[in-house]
Write an enzyme that holds these catalytic residues in place. Structure first.
Site, PDB file in Angstrom:
ATOM      1  N   GLY A 616       0.826  -1.198   0.000  1.00  0.00           N
ATOM      2  CA  GLY A 616       0.000   0.000   0.000  1.00  0.00           C
ATOM      3  C   GLY A 616       0.862   1.250   0.000  1.00  0.00           C
ATOM      4  O   GLY A 616       2.037   1.218   0.344  1.00  0.00           O
ATOM      5  N   GLY A 618       0.485   5.813   0.548  1.00  0.00           N
ATOM      6  CA  GLY A 618      -0.355   6.925   0.989  1.00  0.00           C
ATOM      7  C   GLY A 618       0.480   8.163   1.150  1.00  0.00           C
ATOM      8  O   GLY A 618       1.677   8.186   0.834  1.00  0.00           O
ATOM      9  N   GLY A 619      -0.157   9.238   1.675  1.00  0.00           N
ATOM     10  CA  GLY A 619       0.562  10.474   1.866  1.00  0.00           C
ATOM     11  C   GLY A 619       1.705  10.328   2.849  1.00  0.00           C
ATOM     12  O   GLY A 619       2.687  11.066   2.798  1.00  0.00           O
ATOM     13  N   TYR A 620       1.593   9.365   3.754  1.00  0.00           N
ATOM     14  CA  TYR A 620       2.641   9.123   4.743  1.00  0.00           C
ATOM     15  C   TYR A 620       3.857   8.460   4.097  1.00  0.00           C
ATOM     16  O   TYR A 620       4.998   8.771   4.405  1.00  0.00           O
ATOM     17  CB  TYR A 620       2.061   8.232   5.842  1.00  0.00           C
ATOM     18  CG  TYR A 620       3.000   7.892   6.965  1.00  0.00           C
ATOM     19  CD1 TYR A 620       2.997   8.648   8.128  1.00  0.00           C
ATOM     20  CD2 TYR A 620       3.860   6.805   6.884  1.00  0.00           C
ATOM     21  CE1 TYR A 620       3.846   8.337   9.186  1.00  0.00           C
ATOM     22  CE2 TYR A 620       4.720   6.491   7.922  1.00  0.00           C
ATOM     23  CZ  TYR A 620       4.704   7.258   9.072  1.00  0.00           C
ATOM     24  OH  TYR A 620       5.543   6.947  10.112  1.00  0.00           O
ATOM     25  N   GLY A 621       3.598   7.518   3.217  1.00  0.00           N
ATOM     26  CA  GLY A 621       4.676   6.766   2.583  1.00  0.00           C
ATOM     27  C   GLY A 621       4.180   5.411   2.128  1.00  0.00           C
ATOM     28  O   GLY A 621       2.989   5.201   1.909  1.00  0.00           O
ATOM     29  N   LYS A 622       5.091   4.451   2.016  1.00  0.00           N
ATOM     30  CA  LYS A 622       4.741   3.105   1.569  1.00  0.00           C
ATOM     31  C   LYS A 622       4.530   2.181   2.765  1.00  0.00           C
ATOM     32  O   LYS A 622       5.121   2.379   3.829  1.00  0.00           O
ATOM     33  CB  LYS A 622       5.848   2.538   0.676  1.00  0.00           C
ATOM     34  CG  LYS A 622       5.989   3.255  -0.666  1.00  0.00           C
ATOM     35  CD  LYS A 622       7.087   2.621  -1.514  1.00  0.00           C
ATOM     36  CE  LYS A 622       7.198   3.326  -2.858  1.00  0.00           C
ATOM     37  NZ  LYS A 622       8.276   2.742  -3.707  1.00  0.00           N
ATOM     38  N   VAL A 623       3.692   1.164   2.551  1.00  0.00           N
ATOM     39  CA  VAL A 623       3.457   0.121   3.547  1.00  0.00           C
ATOM     40  C   VAL A 623       3.981  -1.193   2.982  1.00  0.00           C
ATOM     41  O   VAL A 623       3.641  -1.573   1.853  1.00  0.00           O
ATOM     42  CB  VAL A 623       1.965  -0.006   3.900  1.00  0.00           C
ATOM     43  CG1 VAL A 623       1.773  -1.066   4.985  1.00  0.00           C
ATOM     44  CG2 VAL A 623       1.398   1.330   4.361  1.00  0.00           C
ATOM     45  N   LYS A 637       4.847   0.510   7.993  1.00  0.00           N
ATOM     46  CA  LYS A 637       4.587   1.795   7.342  1.00  0.00           C
ATOM     47  C   LYS A 637       5.798   2.697   7.541  1.00  0.00           C
ATOM     48  O   LYS A 637       6.131   3.077   8.654  1.00  0.00           O
ATOM     49  CB  LYS A 637       3.317   2.430   7.917  1.00  0.00           C
ATOM     50  CG  LYS A 637       2.892   3.690   7.192  1.00  0.00           C
ATOM     51  CD  LYS A 637       1.437   4.052   7.447  1.00  0.00           C
ATOM     52  CE  LYS A 637       1.187   4.521   8.841  1.00  0.00           C
ATOM     53  NZ  LYS A 637      -0.170   5.073   9.012  1.00  0.00           N
ATOM     54  N   ASP A 733     -10.908  10.312  11.681  1.00  0.00           N
ATOM     55  CA  ASP A 733     -10.737  10.018  10.250  1.00  0.00           C
ATOM     56  C   ASP A 733     -11.349   8.661   9.905  1.00  0.00           C
ATOM     57  O   ASP A 733     -10.717   7.817   9.265  1.00  0.00           O
ATOM     58  CB  ASP A 733      -9.261  10.052   9.873  1.00  0.00           C
ATOM     59  CG  ASP A 733      -9.046  10.211   8.360  1.00  0.00           C
ATOM     60  OD1 ASP A 733     -10.005  10.610   7.671  1.00  0.00           O
ATOM     61  OD2 ASP A 733      -7.945   9.917   7.890  1.00  0.00           O
TER      62      ASP A 733
END
Length: 887
Positions: A616, A618-623, A637, A733
């Protein structure tokens, strides 16, 4: 180099000395080596010598040079149990419980252990059939194979275990009928000395054999709940004069309850709920010992309240006859039983006035008459606890309508207790009580009993353990979480030997108060790492008088220990450098004993953060998907270096998730903060997000019942978060991409990067900036900047509508709430007018029980005003009622 060679030669010399004086039978040594050869890890003491008896290997006890006991519970063993176990022919006890990576089939050679008295394999991952050869263990007294993955039939050969006292095969996947000697030549009816028959939570089918029970049996606990048993309850059940607990609930039993049930005058718990029993409600007259009675959700003939409601059951703590076709008036004397704690009579047709009288039990905490026909209520001032009248005509009275009586009750989740025994490295355990004499835990009565008995019978001082919380699960099993602390310093670790000697919990399964009923312990993985001591080697070096070499070795050792100490300091305070790079937000995270991972550990378990492991982004980074050395699969994450939000999210996730523990909330396994890396490690959830599974290609996997269960799981997790977490949290959220689904489609709420503690919100210490995801965002929160738990309720209502429509919240500029409200046609009996906006998979399924109720609840959750929305616990209760009607 010289130091290393010297120590190697010294080790070889010492090993030669050991082998020359080994006190363990060589055949047993070889068998143990063969066993451990199938394991990827095990007790460290097994690697240091070849004399298990002489050198006191952890978990090994001996007599006359022969190994008589293998006690290796919760040691993190990973692998299989080889046939070599059958060569340890003097074994009397085996306990490999709670090694959750010990798998494979149980080897038939175990039948060679003719002196074995106890075989305890609770909570492992053994699979395949239970071998017939177990019937050869004629001295066996305890057989605990519960909480594994065994399949196939119960071997009839177990009937040959004439000395067996404890039989526990629960919580497996066993099928077929219950074997008896009448049909198979051998069977469970021959176990006349057995006191415990625990066959619950399997897939057993067919009738309960008439020949299973006889007057010569000594059984006190029969657990057959949560199977697929059919047919009638055999008349022979009345022959069991010593029986104290009988659970036959959650099966498909039919016919009337046999009159012989009245012969069980010593019965303390009787649960026949959720079957298809017919005829009149059984007469409980003469059953004076009953504490807990549940006859709910059967097909009994309509009747008035039976006479025994008023005068027979003087010890009763819990009376439950929900959906029991009862009508007429409620007898006032029902509430005067001195020990009564809970009355559950919802879903009946009681009418007229509810008069609880003035002589109300001082123990009474819950009275539930939801969905009856009561028109008025008279409650004495002596009663100030919970009374539930939702769904009765009396709630149309304007004076009653606004009271707590007419509000949807919150769902009991997990309750914290006020124990304050703490230590840095607690040993965590969970006791599962499968048929307590009560269904409402009164702390002032039962908790002191439990604490005192654990202390006295398990030999643990009360200052060394705490009872942290408890909850009743969906099977009405009581789960109690406990922490045990090592004696002495509150910061030290338990050694393996201490765990095996002091915390042998499952060997004391018959030592707790009777009111807690049959139970067992499950232990959590113990994460604290022991440090080996080099003192012995240093002493030996000195004793050889090689002064100069010893000085070099000691100096090397000191340098090495200094570096280890520095690493230990960093590990004990991983945020020592927080804020030094100018990128960290606020004070360092205040985390609660979450595991610290080094960057190298996580690099290795993700194949150097290979793209092939990415699951996965996202804005945070990769999982990444990762595999820890003990075999656990995790989701990792990793914060991108250029992420502007990651630092705050990293901190918030740690502070939030390290404080909450619930089966419907994602578990934080640990974190990494080093080398400018910020990484979070979670439990791995295999079936992805709810959003992914509602896509066109996958939504067919989610039938109506599965969607209701997902909603119930998510609501239950959020209710815990709002009301029972310590301290309570607002998620902020909630959306379908933050609800994860495991192998069994159970839902877990994830991503706590935006969450806020309720106390910070109420005191104004939280940021006033609106955060969340457009489409799920509470419009009142967006307008006023005032965050409350009702903001999560709005977001969850949107998720509920997603479950119905399989559409994203914002589509072609319109919002999902408006689309559903516009389409609703309350005269449409089947799809409520939503056929053209709902998921086609549900349209094709049809007959969606509770569909209108679910949609109405979602629309109430998405009201513009927070005051008009229900609490999350109320939402969970409503969904729970829908789910109950689906079963």
């Amino acid at each position: 180099m010289a130091c290393t060679k010297f120590l190697l030669l010294l080790f070889v010399w010492l090993l030669d000395q050991q082998l020359g004086s080994c006190s363990t039978d060589p055949h047993d040594v070889y068998a143990l080596r063969s066993l451990s050869g199938e394991w990827k890890n095990g007790p460290s003491s097994w690697r240091h010598s070849d004399d298990p008896c002489g050198d006191n290997w952890d978990g090994v006890n001996c007599s006359n040079s022969r190994i008589t006991e293998l006690k290796l519970f919760n040691m993190g063993i990973k692998g299989t149990l080889s046939n070599a176990i059958g060569d340890l022919t003097e074994l009397q006890r085996i306990d490999f419980s709670n090694n959750r990576y010990l798998n494979g089939q149980l080897p038939p050679s175990i039948g060679n252990l003719k002196k074995l008295k106890d075989l305890i394999l609770i909570g492992c991952k053994f699979s395949g059939t239970i071998p017939d050869e177990l019937g050869n263990l004629t001295q066996l007294q305890t057989l605990s194979l519960n909480a594994n993955h065994f399949t196939g039939r119960i071997p009839a050969s177990l009937g040959r275990l004439a000395d067996l006292v404890w039989l526990d095969l629960a919580n497996n996947q066993l099928t077929g009928s219950i074997p008896t000697s009448a049909t198979e030549g051998s069977g469970l009816d021959q176990l006349v000395r057995a006191r415990h028959f625990h066959l619950n939570k399997n897939q057993l089918s067919g009738p309960i054999p008439q020949s299973l029970f006889s007057s010569s049996m000594n059984v006190i606990h029969i657990l057959l709940d949560s199977n697929n048993l059919s047919g009638v309850i055999p008349e022979s059940i009345g022959l069991l004069q010593k029986l104290e607990v009988l659970r036959l609930d959650r099966n498909s039993l039919t016919g009337p309850v046999p009159p012989s049930i009245n012969n069980l005058t010593g019965l303390k718990v009787l649960n026949l709920a959720n079957n298809k029993l017919r005829g009149m409600i059984p007469n409980m007259t003469g059953m004076h010992a009953l504490y807990n009675l549940d006859l709910s959700n059967n097909s009994f003939d309509p009747s008035e309240a039976p006479s025994w409601f008023s005068y027979v059951l003087r010890n009763l703590t819990t009376l439950a006859i929900e959906a029991g076709e009862l009508h007429g008036e409620v007898p006032e004397t029902l509430f005067s039983f001195p020990n009564l704690q809970e009355v559950k009579l919802s879903g009946n047709s009681f009418s007229g006035a509810l008069n609880m009288g003035t002589n109300i039990s001082k123990q009474l905490k819950v009275v539930n008459f939801q969905n009856n026909l009561l028109t008025s209520v008279m409650v004495s001032s002596n009663y100030n606890d919970r009374l539930i009248l939702v769904g009765n005509p009396v709630c149309s009275n304007m004076h009653i309508n606004q009271t707590e009586y007419c509000r949807v009750p919150g769902q009991d989740v997990a309750f914290k207790l006020s124990d304050n025994v703490t230590c840095s490295n607690p040993y965590e355990a969970k006791s599962i009580f499968r048929s307590p004499y009560f269904s409402y835990l009164n702390d002032s009565i039962y908790t002191p009993q439990l604490r005192e008995r654990i202390s006295n019978k398990l030999g643990v001082a009360q200052r060394e353990f705490s009872i942290n919380n408890y909850s009743f699960d969906s099977d009405e099993y009581l789960q109690v979480h406990m922490n045990f602390c090592p004696s002495g310093s509150s910061s030290r670790c338990f050694t393996s030997k201490e765990i095996l000697m002091k915390l042998d919990l499952n060997s004391k399964i018959d030592k707790l108060p009777d009111v807690f009923g049959p139970f067992y312990f499950m232990m959590f993985d113990y994460q604290c790492q022991e440090r080996g001591s080099k003192t012995l080697i240093i002493g030996l070096v000195i004793s050889f008088s090689v002064a100069s070499l010893a000085v070099v070795c000691i100096a090397s050792y000191a340098i090495r220990k200094k570096k280890q100490a520095e690493r230990a300091i960093n590990k004990s305070n991983p945020f020592a450098s927080w804020g030094s790079n100018g990128e960290d937000v606020g004070a360092a995270p205040n985390q609660q004993s979450v595991r610290f991972f080094s960057f190298n550990e996580l690099r290795k378990c993700t194949k150097n953060f290979s793209n092939s492991q990415v699951i996965g982004t996202g804005g945070y980074g990769k999982v990444y998907k990762g595999f820890l050395p003990d075999g656990q699969i995790v989701a990792i994450k990793r914060l991108q270096k250029d992420s502007l939000q990651g630092g705050l999210e990293f901190k918030t996730e740690i502070e939030s998730l390290s404080r909450v523990h619930h089966k419907n909330l994602i578990q934080l396994c640990g974190f990494c903060y080093e080398k400018e890396e910020r990484i979070l490690v979670y439990e791995y959830i295999s079936n992805g997000t709810l959003s992914e599974n509602l896509s066109a290609s996958k939504s067919k996997l989610l039938d109506w019942k599965r969607r209701i269960q997902i909603a119930l799981d998510s609501a239950t997790g959020l209710a815990y978060l709002h009301e029972h977490a310590n301290p309570p949290l607002i998620h902020r959220d909630i959306k379908s991409t933050n609800i994860l689904l495991d192998d069994n489609w159970n839902a877990k709420v994830a991503d706590f990067g935006l969450s806020k503690f309720v106390k910070d919100v109420e005191t104004g210490n939280a940021s006033s900036f609106v955060k969340g995801t457009w489409g799920y965002l509470d419009p009142e929160y967006f307008r006023t900047n005032q965050l409350t738990a009702k903001s999560d309720v709005f977001s969850f209502g949107v998720v509920m509508l997603e479950l119905v429509t399989a559409r994203s919240p914002m589509k072609a500029g319109g919002h999902i709430v408006g689309a559903v409200e516009k389409a609703v046609n309350r005269y449409d009996r089947e799809f409520y007018g939503l056929e053209h906006v709902m998921d086609k998979v549900l349209v094709e399924e049809g007959n969606l029980i509770g569909f209108k109720q679910f949609v109405d609840l979602a629309l109430v959750c998405t009201q513009m005003s927070a005051e008009e929305r229900p609490a999350m616990s109320e939402v969970a209760t409503e969904i729970g009622m829908i789910m109950k009607n689906l079963d």
